[in-house]
Design a protein around this motif. Structure first.
Motif, short mmCIF file in Angstrom:
data_model
loop_
_atom_site.label_atom_id
_atom_site.label_comp_id
_atom_site.label_asym_id
_atom_site.label_seq_id
_atom_site.Cartn_x
_atom_site.Cartn_y
_atom_site.Cartn_z
N GLY A 5 22.43 47.14 57.43
CA GLY A 5 22.40 48.42 58.16
C GLY A 5 23.01 48.29 59.54
N ALA A 6 22.69 47.18 60.23
CA ALA A 6 23.25 46.96 61.56
C ALA A 6 24.76 46.76 61.50
N VAL A 7 25.23 45.96 60.55
CA VAL A 7 26.67 45.73 60.43
C VAL A 7 27.38 47.05 60.14
N GLY A 8 26.84 47.83 59.20
CA GLY A 8 27.44 49.12 58.87
C GLY A 8 27.42 50.11 60.02
N SER A 9 26.31 50.14 60.75
CA SER A 9 26.20 51.06 61.88
C SER A 9 27.16 50.70 63.00
N ILE A 10 27.25 49.42 63.30
CA ILE A 10 28.18 48.98 64.35
C ILE A 10 29.61 49.27 63.92
N ALA A 11 29.90 49.10 62.64
CA ALA A 11 31.23 49.42 62.14
C ALA A 11 31.58 50.89 62.38
N LEU A 12 30.60 51.77 62.15
CA LEU A 12 30.83 53.19 62.40
C LEU A 12 31.04 53.47 63.88
N LEU A 13 30.24 52.80 64.73
CA LEU A 13 30.34 53.02 66.17
C LEU A 13 31.69 52.58 66.74
N VAL A 14 32.17 51.44 66.27
CA VAL A 14 33.43 50.93 66.83
C VAL A 14 34.65 51.37 66.03
N GLY A 15 34.42 52.03 64.90
CA GLY A 15 35.53 52.54 64.11
C GLY A 15 36.34 51.47 63.41
N THR A 16 35.70 50.33 63.09
CA THR A 16 36.38 49.23 62.41
C THR A 16 35.55 48.80 61.21
N PRO A 17 36.16 48.67 60.04
CA PRO A 17 35.40 48.20 58.88
C PRO A 17 34.87 46.78 59.10
N LEU A 18 33.59 46.61 58.89
CA LEU A 18 32.97 45.29 59.04
C LEU A 18 32.29 44.82 57.76
N LEU A 19 32.01 45.74 56.85
CA LEU A 19 31.29 45.38 55.63
C LEU A 19 32.24 44.82 54.59
N ILE A 20 32.09 43.53 54.30
CA ILE A 20 32.85 42.89 53.24
C ILE A 20 31.84 42.24 52.30
N ALA A 21 32.19 42.12 51.04
CA ALA A 21 31.27 41.62 50.03
C ALA A 21 30.64 40.26 50.37
N PRO A 22 31.40 39.27 50.88
CA PRO A 22 30.77 37.99 51.19
C PRO A 22 29.61 38.11 52.20
N LEU A 23 29.66 39.09 53.08
CA LEU A 23 28.56 39.26 54.03
C LEU A 23 27.29 39.75 53.33
N GLY A 24 27.44 40.50 52.25
CA GLY A 24 26.28 40.89 51.46
C GLY A 24 25.57 39.68 50.88
N SER A 25 26.34 38.73 50.39
CA SER A 25 25.77 37.50 49.84
C SER A 25 25.16 36.64 50.95
N THR A 26 25.80 36.60 52.10
CA THR A 26 25.25 35.87 53.24
C THR A 26 23.91 36.48 53.63
N CYS A 27 23.85 37.79 53.65
CA CYS A 27 22.63 38.51 53.99
C CYS A 27 21.50 38.10 53.04
N MET A 28 21.80 38.03 51.75
CA MET A 28 20.80 37.63 50.76
C MET A 28 20.26 36.23 51.09
N MET A 29 21.14 35.35 51.51
CA MET A 29 20.73 33.98 51.78
C MET A 29 19.93 33.86 53.08
N ILE A 30 20.40 34.47 54.17
CA ILE A 30 19.72 34.25 55.45
C ILE A 30 18.41 35.02 55.54
N PHE A 31 18.26 36.08 54.76
CA PHE A 31 16.99 36.80 54.77
C PHE A 31 16.09 36.38 53.62
N GLY A 32 16.68 36.01 52.47
CA GLY A 32 15.88 35.65 51.31
C GLY A 32 15.49 34.19 51.26
N ALA A 33 16.29 33.32 51.84
CA ALA A 33 16.01 31.88 51.83
C ALA A 33 16.41 31.28 53.17
#
Length: 153
Positions: A8-36
């Motif tokens: 949510g933070a990555v997506g929101s900041i992307a909207l604020l700065v007008g630059t795409p930040l959400l890429i698929a590998p970050l979704g997997s990173t998110c799973m790892m740093i929050f899940g394990a």
């Protein structure tokens, strides 16, 4: 909850700065740093190092070898070897190599979205995990080669 906050933070900041930040590998990173978060692959050193190595290998690979299936495979193998040698193995980062070689972005891609996205996720992870009384992220030690091999098994 942490994964929702992180992406949510990555997506929101992307909207604020007008630059795409959400890429698929970050979704997997998110799973790892929050899940394990205590897994060796989830350490900030591994997250930043792995994403940097894989993105640079992809950027160089596509410029030197093109983006045929065999060159993408070779680049992923090289990125894995370099992450292993530098003890910065982060499996989700392997997606960066493939993504970069298929999309063929410029060198700025390393900084935005890859590293900026990682820094945002790591900042949210540190705040989230350390807000809990028993939480501690990142863990204080860098994984040993033995820990990395054990985590792979």
């Amino acid at each position: 909850m942490g994964g929702t906050l992180g992406i949510g933070a990555v997506g929101s900041i992307a909207l604020l700065v007008g630059t795409p930040l959400l890429i698929a590998p970050l979704g997997s990173t998110c799973m790892m740093i929050f899940g394990a978060p205590h897994a060796p692959f989830a350490h900030p050193r591994n997250v930043l190092g792995g994403h940097t190595i894989c993105t640079v290998v992809g950027l160089l690979g596509v410029r030197v070898l093109g983006n045929a299936p065999w060159t993408i495979a070779a680049a992923v193998g090289l990125a894995m070897a370099l992450m292993g040698l530098t003890r910065s193995f982060h499996p989700p980062a392997g997606g960066d190599t493939v993504l970069v070689m298929l999309a063929q972005p410029g060198w700025l891609f390393l900084f935005v979205p890859v590293l900026l996205g990682c820094v945002i996720l790591l900042g949210i992870a540190m705040a989230f995990h350390n807000a809990h009384s028993a939480g501690s992220y990142p863990v204080s030690s860098v994984p040993t080669r033995r820990e990395v091999i054990a985590a792979e098994e």
